[in-house]
Design a protein around this motif. Structure first.
Motif, short mmCIF file in Angstrom:
data_model
loop_
_atom_site.label_atom_id
_atom_site.label_comp_id
_atom_site.label_asym_id
_atom_site.label_seq_id
_atom_site.Cartn_x
_atom_site.Cartn_y
_atom_site.Cartn_z
N PHE A 126 3.26 -5.05 0.71
CA PHE A 126 3.75 -5.78 1.87
C PHE A 126 2.63 -6.61 2.52
CE2 PHE A 126 7.06 -2.46 1.69
CZ PHE A 126 8.17 -3.28 1.71
N MET A 127 1.40 -6.12 2.47
CA MET A 127 0.30 -6.90 3.04
C MET A 127 0.09 -8.21 2.28
SD MET A 127 -2.50 -3.92 3.88
CE MET A 127 -3.79 -5.13 4.16
N PHE A 128 0.24 -8.18 0.95
CA PHE A 128 0.01 -9.37 0.12
C PHE A 128 1.30 -10.16 -0.14
CE2 PHE A 128 -3.88 -7.03 -1.26
CZ PHE A 128 -4.80 -8.02 -0.93
N ASN A 129 2.39 -9.77 0.49
CA ASN A 129 3.64 -10.52 0.31
C ASN A 129 3.45 -11.96 0.76
OD1 ASN A 129 6.44 -11.52 1.41
ND2 ASN A 129 6.87 -9.86 -0.03
N TRP A 151 -0.01 -14.01 -3.74
CA TRP A 151 -0.99 -13.03 -4.22
C TRP A 151 -0.46 -12.21 -5.41
CZ3 TRP A 151 -5.79 -13.45 -2.41
CH2 TRP A 151 -6.00 -14.05 -1.17
N LEU A 152 0.80 -11.86 -5.38
CA LEU A 152 1.34 -10.98 -6.40
C LEU A 152 2.14 -11.69 -7.48
CD1 LEU A 152 2.52 -8.06 -4.08
CD2 LEU A 152 0.35 -8.29 -5.29
N VAL A 153 2.23 -13.01 -7.40
CA VAL A 153 2.97 -13.76 -8.42
C VAL A 153 2.06 -14.68 -9.23
CG1 VAL A 153 5.15 -13.67 -7.17
CG2 VAL A 153 3.57 -15.56 -6.75
N ASP A 154 0.82 -14.78 -8.85
CA ASP A 154 -0.17 -15.52 -9.62
C ASP A 154 -0.98 -14.51 -10.44
OD1 ASP A 154 -3.24 -16.53 -9.72
OD2 ASP A 154 -1.89 -18.24 -9.85
N ALA A 155 -1.19 -14.79 -11.72
CA ALA A 155 -1.79 -13.80 -12.62
C ALA A 155 -3.17 -13.34 -12.15
CB ALA A 155 -1.89 -14.38 -14.03
N LYS A 156 -4.06 -14.28 -11.83
CA LYS A 156 -5.42 -13.92 -11.43
C LYS A 156 -5.43 -13.25 -10.06
CE LYS A 156 -7.60 -17.57 -14.16
NZ LYS A 156 -8.44 -18.80 -14.13
N LEU A 157 -4.64 -13.79 -9.13
CA LEU A 157 -4.60 -13.21 -7.79
C LEU A 157 -3.94 -11.83 -7.79
CD1 LEU A 157 -3.68 -16.32 -5.63
CD2 LEU A 157 -5.93 -15.26 -5.93
N ALA A 158 -2.97 -11.62 -8.68
CA ALA A 158 -2.32 -10.32 -8.76
C ALA A 158 -3.31 -9.26 -9.23
CB ALA A 158 -1.12 -10.39 -9.70
N PHE A 159 -4.12 -9.61 -10.22
CA PHE A 159 -5.15 -8.68 -10.70
C PHE A 159 -6.15 -8.38 -9.59
CE2 PHE A 159 -8.95 -7.37 -12.96
CZ PHE A 159 -8.45 -6.58 -13.98
N PHE A 231 -1.58 3.93 -12.68
CA PHE A 231 -0.17 3.65 -12.89
C PHE A 231 0.56 3.37 -11.57
CE2 PHE A 231 4.23 5.21 -12.99
CZ PHE A 231 4.76 4.38 -13.95
N ASP A 232 0.36 4.26 -10.59
CA ASP A 232 1.15 4.22 -9.36
C ASP A 232 1.05 2.87 -8.65
OD1 ASP A 232 -0.36 6.83 -9.87
OD2 ASP A 232 1.43 7.57 -8.84
N ILE A 233 -0.20 2.47 -8.35
CA ILE A 233 -0.41 1.24 -7.58
C ILE A 233 0.09 0.02 -8.35
CG2 ILE A 233 -2.21 -0.29 -6.68
CD1 ILE A 233 -3.73 2.17 -5.76
N VAL A 234 -0.19 -0.01 -9.66
CA VAL A 234 0.24 -1.15 -10.48
C VAL A 234 1.77 -1.20 -10.55
CG1 VAL A 234 0.09 -2.24 -12.74
CG2 VAL A 234 -1.88 -1.01 -11.82
N LYS A 235 2.39 -0.05 -10.74
CA LYS A 235 3.85 0.00 -10.84
C LYS A 235 4.50 -0.49 -9.55
CE LYS A 235 7.88 1.26 -12.51
NZ LYS A 235 8.50 0.55 -13.66
N ILE A 236 3.99 -0.08 -8.41
CA ILE A 236 4.61 -0.44 -7.13
C ILE A 236 4.34 -1.90 -6.79
CG2 ILE A 236 4.60 0.02 -4.65
CD1 ILE A 236 5.96 2.17 -6.35
N ARG A 245 1.05 -10.04 -17.01
CA ARG A 245 -0.37 -10.37 -16.87
C ARG A 245 -1.18 -9.26 -16.18
NH1 ARG A 245 -1.33 -15.80 -17.75
NH2 ARG A 245 0.23 -16.52 -19.25
N THR A 246 -0.51 -8.28 -15.56
CA THR A 246 -1.23 -7.14 -14.99
C THR A 246 -0.79 -5.84 -15.66
OG1 THR A 246 0.41 -6.91 -13.22
CG2 THR A 246 -1.52 -8.27 -12.76
N GLU A 247 -0.23 -5.95 -16.84
CA GLU A 247 0.21 -4.76 -17.57
C GLU A 247 -1.01 -3.99 -18.09
OE1 GLU A 247 3.24 -2.97 -17.79
OE2 GLU A 247 4.16 -4.50 -19.06
N LEU A 248 -1.12 -2.73 -17.69
CA LEU A 248 -2.16 -1.85 -18.19
C LEU A 248 -1.56 -0.88 -19.21
CD1 LEU A 248 -4.08 -1.06 -14.88
CD2 LEU A 248 -4.39 -2.97 -16.45
N ILE A 249 -2.40 -0.09 -19.85
CA ILE A 249 -1.91 0.77 -20.93
C ILE A 249 -0.84 1.73 -20.42
CG2 ILE A 249 -2.54 2.64 -22.50
CD1 ILE A 249 -5.16 1.31 -23.02
#
Length: 300
Positions: A126-129, A151-159, A231-236, A245-249
């Motif tokens: 919500f902060m980066f919305n 922030w969350l829809v641009d690949a570099k900024l999302a990372f 997992f948790d933070i990335v998933k949410i 582009r922010t998919e981790l293992i």
């Protein structure tokens, strides 16, 4: 029953603990390892007996999506660990200089690590919305930014956003351990360095930092296990997006196991991630032993 009676009382008291560990930890690990060599699909339970040996691992290593997720995981782990170490060291040095209210500051410093990663993920989501987030609101009101930043829809900024959330949540681990190292550090070497005419920077580099390195590697070991299974933070926050582009293992593994129902393939991926975490842990343990040996040689 007779053999159990022959055991010492202390050993008999440990039997329930071993049973619980076996049922809760060992059995699921053995089961998941077995299924990683099968064509097990959640929607077809009978496939659990379809043993295919190393085909899941071969398919995994031939997948470009896996290697991209693997590279992002290593990059994420490296960036987050190093920044947490730097920020934690800075916090520890600042709090160590405080003479009054240090206990209160230590308590406040521990607040972020008390929050669940899921809660932290929602908080930063919500902060980066880009529409209602406070980050864009501050940039637009205080710094004259005219357009909302995705922030969350641009690949570099999302990372970057994921790294910020993870660092905020866990920098306190480094700060607490390094502060403990600073409080346990003998003052005689520092006083000798001052007498020899060393500047504060030289004293920190040649006296304080070598003493703190074992604490740094202990914190690195602990945090590498946590970040390696992020997992948790990335998933949410991003759910692996935008466009993977922010998919981790671990998010890729969860997607393969629970969305595509390919549980055997997902477990093979999970064991590769476990091996990655073990490699980082072994690396930091070697660094820890080397730093301890260096301190012992200096003391001698």
């Amino acid at each position: 029953m007779m053999s159990l009676r022959k055991l010492p009382p202390e050993a008999r008291l440990l039997i329930p603990s071993f049973l619980v560990i076996g049922l809760v930890v060992a059995l699921p690990l053995v089961f998941s390892l077995y299924t990683s060599f099968t064509a097990y699909r959640l929607v077809r339970p009978e496939t659990i007996w379809n043993f295919i040996w190393f085909k899941n691992y071969i398919r995994l290593f031939e997948s470009a999506d896996f290697w991209w997720a693997f590279g992002r995981t290593v990059l994420f782990l490296t960036v987050v660990l190093n920044l947490e170490m730097l920020f934690g060291l800075g916090l520890a040095l600042l709090i160590n200089q405080v003479t009054r209210g240090q206990r209160l500051l230590r308590t406040i410093m521990m607040f972020p690590m008390m929050f669940s990663p899921i809660l932290v993920g929602f908080q930063f989501k919500f902060m980066f919305n880009d529409n209602i987030g406070i980050v864009n609101h501050i940039l637009q009101d205080w710094f004259g930014v005219t357009q909302a930043i995705g922030w969350l829809v641009d690949a570099k900024l999302a990372f970057f956003s994921l790294a910020v959330a993870e660092i905020w949540n866990s920098t306190a681990v480094f700060a607490i351990l390094l502060l403990a190292g600073l409080m346990a550090m003998p003052q005689d070497p520092l006083e000798a360095a001052r007498v020899d005419g060393c500047t504060p920077i030289q004293a920190f580099r040649h006296v304080t930092l070598p003493f703190l390195m074992p604490f740094v590697y202990i914190a690195m070991t602990i945090r590498s296990l946590d970040v390696g299974r992020a997992f948790d933070i990335v998933k949410i926050m991003t759910n692996g997006g935008p466009a993977g582009r922010t998919e981790l293992i671990w998010t890729l593994s969860a997607r393969a196991g629970y969305e595509d129902a390919r549980m055997g393939y997902a477990n093979a991926m999970s064991y590769v991630a476990v091996l990655l975490s073990i490699l980082f842990t072994v690396h930091f343990f070697r660094k820890l032993n080397a730093s301890r040996q260096y301190l012992n040689e200096v003391d001698a």
